[in-house]
Design an enzyme around this catalytic site. Structure first.
Site, mmCIF file in Angstrom:
data_model
loop_
_atom_site.group_PDB
_atom_site.id
_atom_site.type_symbol
_atom_site.label_atom_id
_atom_site.label_comp_id
_atom_site.label_asym_id
_atom_site.label_seq_id
_atom_site.Cartn_x
_atom_site.Cartn_y
_atom_site.Cartn_z
ATOM 1 N N LYS A 1 16.969 21.476 -10.884
ATOM 2 C CA LYS A 1 16.283 20.239 -11.240
ATOM 3 C C LYS A 1 17.150 19.222 -11.974
ATOM 4 C CE LYS A 1 12.141 19.907 -11.644
ATOM 5 N NZ LYS A 1 11.020 19.224 -11.174
ATOM 6 N N GLU B 1 10.260 8.242 -16.798
ATOM 7 C CA GLU B 1 8.953 8.881 -17.006
ATOM 8 C C GLU B 1 8.413 8.581 -18.406
ATOM 9 O OE1 GLU B 1 8.456 13.007 -14.830
ATOM 10 O OE2 GLU B 1 10.478 12.816 -15.643
ATOM 11 N N SER C 1 15.842 21.334 -16.158
ATOM 12 C CA SER C 1 14.692 22.201 -16.391
ATOM 13 C C SER C 1 15.179 23.491 -17.027
ATOM 14 C CB SER C 1 14.009 22.498 -15.062
ATOM 15 O OG SER C 1 13.293 23.715 -15.138
ATOM 16 N N HIS D 1 0.837 -1.223 0.000
ATOM 17 C CA HIS D 1 0.000 0.000 0.000
ATOM 18 C C HIS D 1 0.864 1.262 0.000
ATOM 19 C CE1 HIS D 1 -3.425 -2.597 1.298
ATOM 20 N NE2 HIS D 1 -2.461 -3.213 1.944
#
Ligand code: ARG
Length: 471
Positions: free
Chosen positions: A283, A290, A277, A156
């Protein structure tokens, strides 16, 4: 030259129709397989005495020249030629004259295109087994390097029980192992020759399908001519296998993305596999996992797309079936991209052992083990569970972890506690207590790695053997 099928027509094809119905823009990908199939077909025609030897030699010669022109980038793939089959045939006739027109004897584009697809996918399946094997190798490499690295295991997405990082990685080795098995199994249904089915009913020429099959190294021929030209199950099966591989990659991607967040910091992907970024200088984004996660969608889409094309489609060939190709090519490309990047990304990934350890030291993932401790002292497990639940609640209210409790505090919850509990609660003890086949104890994980490596050695042999067979 006008259309190869132009005899019956009195009008030129409408320009938009020509563009709409052509597949050449994408099926040019099958040029090599188309020529391979034609070489085998014409050899068979000679063998069976359907074409004289000198015609066969000329045609073969011409096909090799066309192949070379294509490889040199000298061949023009024209929409007016409609598809790769007619593009090659036309080039052949241009190369050697009207004798080239004998190649299509006893054959239809319907059995031809199916043959091309079988030849194409057979090679790809072997390549994908190889790529999956490389990914397994990378995962095992990290597993071996992290045989004593402990992190919280989750259910979970809540901390559950500590496990070895190696154990977590080996779960993926098992998953990709099943993917390999599925691809290997699918090979026998790809390794079938449709050629000789003609348009749908067979051919009036006394061809020898088994001879052609042998030329192309196919394990068997289709039993039924209608089935041979109508079957795209083998592509559906490939797309389904690809979908499951992408499912597995997307689950791993999700974990890598989470683990490389500041909240987790369990791993750091190498700079070479991340991007930055344009506005936020700090970043470092995990774009590769992804995108793999995102591209899973198009692979599922290709599977559902083809299933839908085939649903309710009458036998035998229908033009709808031309829609089998783009999704297949796209899936091949998508899967290649993902797998090619994944192995080196895993190999170069930095494992933050310290952060994982800190997480384990600051959680309650050892709670099951004191419940087990009380149960082993004779308390029914259900009661032990209740006692430890209250102990954990006490810890949360007092800002402590189990290992911070004094023995007196433990004894408030049960008199069965003694000071051996501190050893039981150590993450190493917790991990190594799970000493069952398939469990997370170090000896078990080491044994699992050994077994996986033995299977993987077999995979390497399979790849070498089938790369040869499917050439
Ligand atoms: N381009 C066609 C395809 O990809 C080849 C088969 C065409 N056959 C036909 N009867 N029109 O399906």
């Amino acid at each position: 030259m006008s259309k190869l099928w132009g005899g019956r027509f009195t009008k030129k094809t409408d320009q938009l129709v020509e563009e709409y119905t052509a597949s050449i823009t994408f099926d040019k990908e099958l040029a090599e397989e188309d020529i391979q199939g034609s070489l085998a077909h014409v050899t068979m025609l000679g063998q069976c005495g359907i074409l004289p030897a000198e015609d066969v030699e000329q045609i073969k010669d011409g096909l090799l020249k066309v192949r070379q022109r294509i490889l040199n980038g000298e061949h023009e793939f024209l929409v007016a030629d409609e598809d790769i089959h007619m593009s090659v045939e036309k080039a052949l006739i241009e190369e050697i004259g009207p004798v080239g027109g004998k190649l299509h004897t006893g054959r239809s584009r319907n059995d031809q295109v199916a043959t091309d697809m079988h030849l194409y996918l057979r090679k790809r399946v072997v390549e994908f087994v190889d790529l999956l094997h490389k990914l397994q190798t990378a995962l095992i490499g990290q597993a071996k390097a992290n045989l004593d690295t402990i992190l919280p295991g989750y259910t979970h997405l809540q901390r559950a029980q500590p496990i070895l990082f190696a154990h977590h990685l080996m779960a993926y080795v098992s998953m990709f192992g099943r993917d390999i098995e599925r691809l290997q199994d699918s090979y026998k249904r790809i390794d079938m020759l449709p050629l000789g089915a003609g348009a749908l009913a067979g051919t009036t020429f006394a061809i020898d399908r088994l001879f052609t099959a042998k030329q192309l190294n196919f394990g068997r021929v289709y039993e039924n001519s209608l089935d041979a030209v109508s079957d795209r199950d083998f592509i559906v099966e490939f797309l389904a296998n690809a979908s499951l591989i992408m499912t597995h990659l997307s689950r791993l991607s999700e974990e890598l993305i989470l683990w490389s967040s500041t909240e987790f910091q369990f791993v750091e992907l190498d700079d070479a596999f991340c991007t930055g970024s344009s506005i936020m200088p700090q970043k470092k984004n995990p774009d590769v996992p992804e995108l793999v996660r995102g591209k899973t969608g198009r692979v599922y889409g290709n599977l559902i797309g083809l299933l839908t094309v085939l649903k309710s489609l009458p036998l035998a060939y229908n033009k709808d079936m031309q829609e089998d190709k783009e999704g297949m090519f796209d899936t091949v490309k998508t899967l290649q991209g993902a797998l090619q990047l994944y192995a080196p990304m895993i190999e170069t990934m930095k494992v933050r052992t310290d952060k994982m350890r800190k997480a384990v030291d600051q959680d309650f993932s050892n709670a099951t083990d004191i419940a087990d401790f009380l149960a082993s002292k004779g308390l029914p497990f259900r009661q032990a569970h209740e006692v430890i639940g209250k102990t954990v609640l006490y810890c949360i209210q007092n800002n402590k972890f189990l290992l911070n409790l004094t023995l007196d505090e433990f004894k408030q919850f049960s008199t069965l506690f003694d000071d051996t509990i501190y050893q039981v609660l150590q993450p190493e003890s917790v991990v190594n207590a799970r000493n069952v086949y398939g469990g997370t104890a170090t000896v078990q994980v080491a044994a699992a790695i050994e077994r996986a490596e033995a299977v993987m050695a077999g995979t390497s042999e399979w790849v070498a053997e089938y790369a040869e067979k499917s050439r």
